[in-house]
Design a protein around this motif. Structure first.
Motif, PDB file in Angstrom:
ATOM      1  N   THR A 145       0.845  -1.183   0.000  1.00  0.00           N
ATOM      2  CA  THR A 145       0.000   0.000   0.000  1.00  0.00           C
ATOM      3  C   THR A 145       0.892   1.248   0.000  1.00  0.00           C
ATOM      4  O   THR A 145       2.112   1.154   0.170  1.00  0.00           O
ATOM      5  N   THR A 148     -10.691  -4.934   8.828  1.00  0.00           N
ATOM      6  CA  THR A 148     -12.000  -4.722   8.217  1.00  0.00           C
ATOM      7  C   THR A 148     -12.607  -6.083   7.898  1.00  0.00           C
ATOM      8  O   THR A 148     -11.957  -6.920   7.259  1.00  0.00           O
ATOM      9  N   ARG A 155     -15.449  -2.177  10.984  1.00  0.00           N
ATOM     10  CA  ARG A 155     -14.092  -1.634  11.052  1.00  0.00           C
ATOM     11  C   ARG A 155     -13.646  -1.501  12.506  1.00  0.00           C
ATOM     12  O   ARG A 155     -14.390  -1.005  13.352  1.00  0.00           O
ATOM     13  N   ASP A 165      -4.265   6.354  10.173  1.00  0.00           N
ATOM     14  CA  ASP A 165      -5.002   6.457   8.921  1.00  0.00           C
ATOM     15  C   ASP A 165      -6.348   7.130   9.181  1.00  0.00           C
ATOM     16  O   ASP A 165      -7.317   6.470   9.564  1.00  0.00           O
ATOM     17  N   GLY A 205      -8.597   8.165   7.315  1.00  0.00           N
ATOM     18  CA  GLY A 205      -9.715   7.774   6.473  1.00  0.00           C
ATOM     19  C   GLY A 205     -10.221   6.378   6.721  1.00  0.00           C
ATOM     20  O   GLY A 205     -11.159   5.931   6.030  1.00  0.00           O
ATOM     21  N   PHE A 206      -9.633   5.683   7.694  1.00  0.00           N
ATOM     22  CA  PHE A 206      -9.986   4.282   7.893  1.00  0.00           C
ATOM     23  C   PHE A 206     -11.455   4.076   8.194  1.00  0.00           C
ATOM     24  O   PHE A 206     -12.109   3.190   7.634  1.00  0.00           O
ATOM     25  N   THR A 246     -13.927   5.945   7.480  1.00  0.00           N
ATOM     26  CA  THR A 246     -14.842   6.518   6.497  1.00  0.00           C
ATOM     27  C   THR A 246     -14.679   5.875   5.132  1.00  0.00           C
ATOM     28  O   THR A 246     -15.364   6.230   4.184  1.00  0.00           O
ATOM     29  N   GLY A 247     -13.743   4.921   5.016  1.00  0.00           N
ATOM     30  CA  GLY A 247     -13.440   4.305   3.726  1.00  0.00           C
ATOM     31  C   GLY A 247     -14.568   3.423   3.211  1.00  0.00           C
ATOM     32  O   GLY A 247     -15.487   3.060   3.890  1.00  0.00           O
TER      33      GLY A 247
END
Length: 355
Positions: A93, A129, A309, A349, A351-352, A354-355
């Motif tokens: 990543t 996730t 999550r 992270d 954005g984790f 909200t991904g």
């Protein structure tokens, strides 16, 4: 056993049961390993017949679906914690991170289940996730993270609406084990929980006694987006923390396993173990009781995807800290706050969730 690693962090993943059974985090020239491993894992002993696979491999963190329940032909905590995870393809990543994707061989209430584990360089965090595809019915779920804190830990949580014990204690036969809290009860202050002898216990400090097996359930305040838990284990050298999507996992279950089970394989040796289990569960409800305040106690499977999550991690215990009072997220930074006002900023992270 798969090894997943990025700069400064490495874990072992057991495809049998989907267990993260070891986590090593490097920081400031030292390595911490905050997760628990049951004493029978490395002893070579033969366990009694009937011990569920999840208990045979009891360690670290695993995903329960259904949580705290067994179904015909399925061990307690479901196939997600007892079955076989396939795949494990690791992908690079951005910035030197890694992600591994697994698929559960067995179905869960007719649903296919996928697990993604991600690590990022320089971040002391494990990102997980889980995605359900299809299936039918309502399903209690939980992440079952465990730490061991013989030197004791100070516990802290995001604001809760209250806490409860279950209808009955986990150990009811004195010949086999011992539970010392009062069941059932409700409480609003973790430092004042009633024992079965009428005294009060401060559950904000664990262990608070010895030779007992107890469970309490804490519920998030309705409407909260992100929930968090923290355990400051100064003598044991680490600060454990976990974050979750509180709309999906609105309960925190504390499993206090401190030598209270006398039967095999526990044999009164499972000591100072604390499960900090982020959940959607109704184990604290009375038979026939509806969900209090409309707070979810499970997820509903069906058409489309259901995403769960959860992230957890640890850092060396900051010198002089006494109790975590807040965990804040802002951008790509996580800030842990001590009662003294001192702050520890960590890369995260942003954005984790909200991904």
């Amino acid at each position: 056993m798969d090894v997943i690693s990025a700069d400064g962090i490495s874990l072992r993943f057991n495809r049998e049961g989907g267990v993260i059974d070891d986590l090593a985090i490097e920081s400031g020239g030292q390595t911490i390993r905050p997760l628990h491993r049951a004493p029978w894992l490395d002893s070579g002993e033969t366990l009694p017949d009937g011990v569920a696979p999840v208990e045979q491999r009891l360690a670290g963190d695993f995903f329960c679906a259904p949580f705290a329940r067994s179904e015909p032909g399925v061990p307690i905590h479901g196939w997600s914690a007892n079955g076989d995870w396939e795949g494990g393809e690791q992908s690079a990543t951005a910035g030197g991170g890694v992600s591994a994707v697994y698929r559960l061989e067995q179905q869960v209430s007719g649903a296919r289940l996928e697990k993604a584990i991600a690590l990022r360089p320089g971040e002391p965090v494990v990102y997980q996730t889980h995605v359900f595809e299809g299936g039918t019915g309502r399903l209690p779920i939980a992440h079952h993270a465990m730490i061991r804190v013989p030197g004791s830990a100070r516990l802290s949580f995001s604001p809760k609406s209250g806490g409860r014990t279950m209808a009955a204690p986990p150990e009811t036969d004195p010949a086999r084990g011992r539970s010392i809290l009062s069941y059932p009860q409700s409480f609003t202050d973790l430092s004042a929980v009633r024992r079965d002898d009428g005294a009060m216990a401060d559950l904000g400090r664990y262990p608070f006694d010895h030779g007992h097996e107890d469970i309490v359930v804490l519920s998030e305040q309705p409407g909260r987006r992100i929930g968090w838990s923290a355990a400051l284990a100064a003598e044991d050298g680490f600060l454990f923390f976990a974050l979750k999507d509180a709309s999906v996992l609105p309960q925190t279950v504390l499993w206090m396993s401190n030598g209270g089970r006398r039967y095999a394989p526990w044999n009164s040796r499972h000591i100072a173990v604390l499960g900090i289990e982020e959940a959607a569960t109704g184990i604290h409800l009375q038979p026939g009781e509806d969900r209090p305040g409309g707070v979810a106690t499970d997820i509903e499977l069906g058409d489309g995807r259901k995403v769960v999550r959860y992230a957890f991690g640890a850092v060396p215990a900051p010198v002089g800290w006494s109790e975590v009072t807040d965990i804040e997220m802002s951008g790509d930074e996580l800030t842990i706050v001590d009662r003294s006002g001192e702050r520890l900023a960590l890369p995260f992270d942003g954005g984790f969730f909200t991904g």
